[in-house]
Enzyme design. Structure first.
Site, PDB file in Angstrom:
ATOM      1  N   TYR A  54     -22.298  10.213  29.485  1.00  0.00           N
ATOM      2  CA  TYR A  54     -20.862  10.357  29.805  1.00  0.00           C
ATOM      3  C   TYR A  54     -20.486  11.837  29.783  1.00  0.00           C
ATOM      4  O   TYR A  54     -19.860  12.342  30.725  1.00  0.00           O
ATOM      5  CB  TYR A  54     -20.025   9.559  28.800  1.00  0.00           C
ATOM      6  CG  TYR A  54     -18.534   9.664  29.009  1.00  0.00           C
ATOM      7  CD1 TYR A  54     -17.883   8.844  29.935  1.00  0.00           C
ATOM      8  CD2 TYR A  54     -17.762  10.581  28.288  1.00  0.00           C
ATOM      9  CE1 TYR A  54     -16.508   8.940  30.127  1.00  0.00           C
ATOM     10  CE2 TYR A  54     -16.391  10.675  28.469  1.00  0.00           C
ATOM     11  CZ  TYR A  54     -15.761   9.849  29.389  1.00  0.00           C
ATOM     12  OH  TYR A  54     -14.403   9.946  29.579  1.00  0.00           O
TER      13      TYR A  54
ATOM     14  N   SER B  52     -12.951  15.330  30.775  1.00  0.00           N
ATOM     15  CA  SER B  52     -12.842  14.881  29.387  1.00  0.00           C
ATOM     16  C   SER B  52     -13.113  16.081  28.491  1.00  0.00           C
ATOM     17  O   SER B  52     -13.725  17.066  28.944  1.00  0.00           O
ATOM     18  CB  SER B  52     -13.895  13.797  29.143  1.00  0.00           C
ATOM     19  OG  SER B  52     -14.109  13.609  27.763  1.00  0.00           O
TER      20      SER B  52
END
Ligand code: NAP
Length: 250
Positions: free
Chosen positions: A171, A158
């Site tokens: 995350y 990401s």
């Protein structure tokens, strides 16, 4: 030959007979990749935590003309114990005897909140599902991947796996860890054919993106189908020798 994975062009049988396990194949990017890989000739192993959702994907694959019958591997990554991983590996060994592709796609977003306020058990859950489970699954499946002539592992990263941004919490940390895990694996396997790479999908129209950005105009986002060439490139023969890299799809 240098190939841009974003605009990669490929034949209808580029994944023919490749055995590919996709985690989180019940929804979003994983589901789209499972369907497309099956269309391209792969023998797909659909991993997820919901039997009902996986059976729906199974039915969609069975409706594709000429597609191989997929397998289903139900395993909740937040609670799976050692026995569950051993059983999953044993099933793949018995059915196929090798694994050609492993796509670590399943993840959870977790809370988006400051480090000061982040709940410790939520932190542990996100790191466990997104990072520790990928480590365990990879470690347990490595012998079956070494039994393949052209094994490829894809980790899903990401933008917040490269730059720490406020409120992305566990995350973001899990995706930094994912990048590191992929690089270590690539370096440790530099003298065999196993390749390991990271893909950052960018913003994609899925339920995770909706959870992260509920007020966003969803029509402005690409669909999972639109980003699949990069995955196909890394899973297929044209990426042989490409390892330890991290690609942005958008
Ligand atoms: P998604 O639509 O939320 O799908 C996530 C998948 O992971 C689902 O199949 C889900 O199963 C599965 N999963 C979640 N927790 C699990 C658990 N405990 N055990 C087993 N499976 C579990 O997400 P997505 O947007 O397609 O994301 C796919 C990957 O891309 C993720 O790694 C994500 O971090 C990354 N990514 C996405 C974006 C984006 O904009 N969408 C951007 C950057 C990176 P259920 O169907 O049962 O929920």
């Amino acid at each position: 030959m240098s190939i841009d994975p974003k605009s990669y062009q490929y034949g209808d049988d580029v994944l023919k007979d490749r055995v590919i396990l996709i985690t989180g194949a019940s929804d979003g990017i994983g589901r789209a990749l499972a369907l497309h890989s099956a269309k391209l000739g792969a023998q797909v192993i659909l991993h997820g935590r919901s039997t009902k959702k996986l059976e729906a994907v199974y039915d969609e694959i069975m409706a594709i003309e000429g597609a191989c019958r997929p397998s289903i591997a139900v395993l909740d990554l937040s609670i799976a114990d050692a026995d569950a991983y051993v059983a999953l590996v044993k099933n793949i060994e018995t059915e196929f005897g090798r694994l050609d592709g492993l796509v670590h796609n399943a993840s959870i977003l977790g809370p988006r909140i400051s480090i000061e306020q982040y709940d410790i058990s939520e932190w542990q859950r996100v790191l466990h599902v997104n990072l520790t489970a990928a480590f365990v699954l990879t470690q347990q499946l490595l012998p079956l991947m070494h039994a393949s002539e052209d094994p490829s592992i894809i980790f899903t990263s990401s933008g917040v796996g490269r730059v720490g941004k406020p409120f992305w919490g566990a995350y973001s940390v899990s995706k930094f860890g994912t990048e590191s895990l992929s690089q270590m694996l690539a370096a440790e396997n530099a003298h065999n054919s196993l390749r390991s790479n990271c893909l950052n999908p960018g913003p994609v129209r899925t339920k995770m993106r909706l959870e992260a950005y509920p007020a966003e105009d969803r029509d402005s986002l690409v669909t999972p189908d639109e980003i699949l060439p990069a995955y196909i490139y890394l899973l297929g023969p044209d990426s042989q020798g490409i390892t330890g890299q991290s690609f942005d799809i958008q």
